[in-house]
Design an enzyme around this catalytic site. Sequence first.
Site, mmCIF file in Angstrom:
data_model
loop_
_atom_site.group_PDB
_atom_site.id
_atom_site.type_symbol
_atom_site.label_atom_id
_atom_site.label_comp_id
_atom_site.label_asym_id
_atom_site.label_seq_id
_atom_site.Cartn_x
_atom_site.Cartn_y
_atom_site.Cartn_z
ATOM 1 N N SER A 133 0.822 -1.055 -0.138
ATOM 2 C CA SER A 133 0.074 -0.061 -0.013
ATOM 3 C C SER A 133 0.904 1.105 0.070
ATOM 4 O O SER A 133 2.110 1.460 0.363
ATOM 5 C CB SER A 133 -0.843 0.008 1.376
ATOM 6 O OG SER A 133 -1.661 1.218 1.483
ATOM 7 N N TYR A 146 -2.527 -0.327 10.525
ATOM 8 C CA TYR A 146 -2.749 -0.591 9.248
ATOM 9 C C TYR A 146 -1.061 -0.275 8.686
ATOM 10 O O TYR A 146 -0.274 -1.016 7.812
ATOM 11 C CB TYR A 146 -3.574 -0.395 8.172
ATOM 12 C CG TYR A 146 -3.461 -0.736 6.933
ATOM 13 C CD1 TYR A 146 -3.847 -2.034 6.484
ATOM 14 C CD2 TYR A 146 -3.261 0.081 5.683
ATOM 15 C CE1 TYR A 146 -3.975 -2.397 5.331
ATOM 16 C CE2 TYR A 146 -3.304 -0.395 4.306
ATOM 17 C CZ TYR A 146 -3.564 -1.384 4.081
ATOM 18 O OH TYR A 146 -3.573 -1.778 2.791
#
Length: 275
Positions: A133, A146
Site C-alpha cells: 500500500s 495498518y
Amino acid sequence: MSRFVLITGCSSGIGLAAARALQGAGLTAIASARRPEDVARLKEEGLLAVQLDLDDEASIEAGARAALTLAGGRLYGLFNNGAYGQPGALEDVPTAALRAQFNTNLFGWHHLIRQILPAMLAAGEGRIVQNSSVLGLVAMKYRGAYNASKFALEGYTDTLRLELAGSGVHISLIEPGPIETQFRANARAAFLRHIDPALSRHRADYDLTLARLEKEGPSGRFTLPSEACIPPLLHALTSRRPRHRYPVTFPTRLFAWLRRLLPSRWLDLILGKSA
C-alpha cells in the site's frame, strides 16, 4: 503446462479481479477466501477455489495443501492479497486488535509463504507478489495499525528478495493507493468493533474518519477500480525481469517521490492533514 497461481482474499476487490484476469492471461488462478459461502460462489463462477483463513494456521496449511493438489504438486505463483485495515489512533487501539491486524496482514502471509516456497525452490522457479500500500511508504493519522503492518511487509519482502537471489524465485511488491474495493466497509466494521469514540480525545476527528469510511463510491478523485492492479500483477508474474515495486495510482507515485525529496517536518505537514 499450466502455471497455477494461488491468490488470497478473493471474495471481492483486487483478489477477485485478479482471479478473473489470470484466467485469460495464460495462467490458472486458484482463488481462496475465508468463508465457505464465498468459496462456493467462486466455484460457481468457474474458478478453482479453496478455503483459506489467514488468521488460522491450520486453515492456511489445509488451504495450501488443497491448492498444491489442484496444481499437481507445485504452484508457480502466489499473490498475497487478503488484508484489512484497523482504524483508530494508536493510543486507542487495543493490543489484541493490533495483534489481529498483524496476524492477517503479515503473519498469515508469512505462514502461507512457508507452505508454498519449498516447492518453488525445488523447481528452481516461482513468483511471489505481495499487495502492499501507499501506507507502507508513508504514515497517516488514525491508520497506525495498518501502517505498521504494511511497513513491516515492505521490510519483510525486501529481506526475502535478498535471500531468494539466484534461486529462480522472484518476489515483488504492488503498492496501491486508493482503490475502489470493500476495504472501507471492512475498516469501518473493525473500527466499531475495537474503538469507542466517546472515550477518546480524538472523538472529533473520529467523526471525520467514520464519514470517510461510510462514504459511498470512490473515496476521492484519484481512486481507481480494482482492475488497475492487474497490469502490474501480470508483469510481476510473467516478465523475465519483474520489478521490485509497482506503484499504482497517482498518490502512491507522488508520496514515494515526496518521501525522498522532502524533510520529515515538511512531509508531516502534508500527511498531518489526513483524517
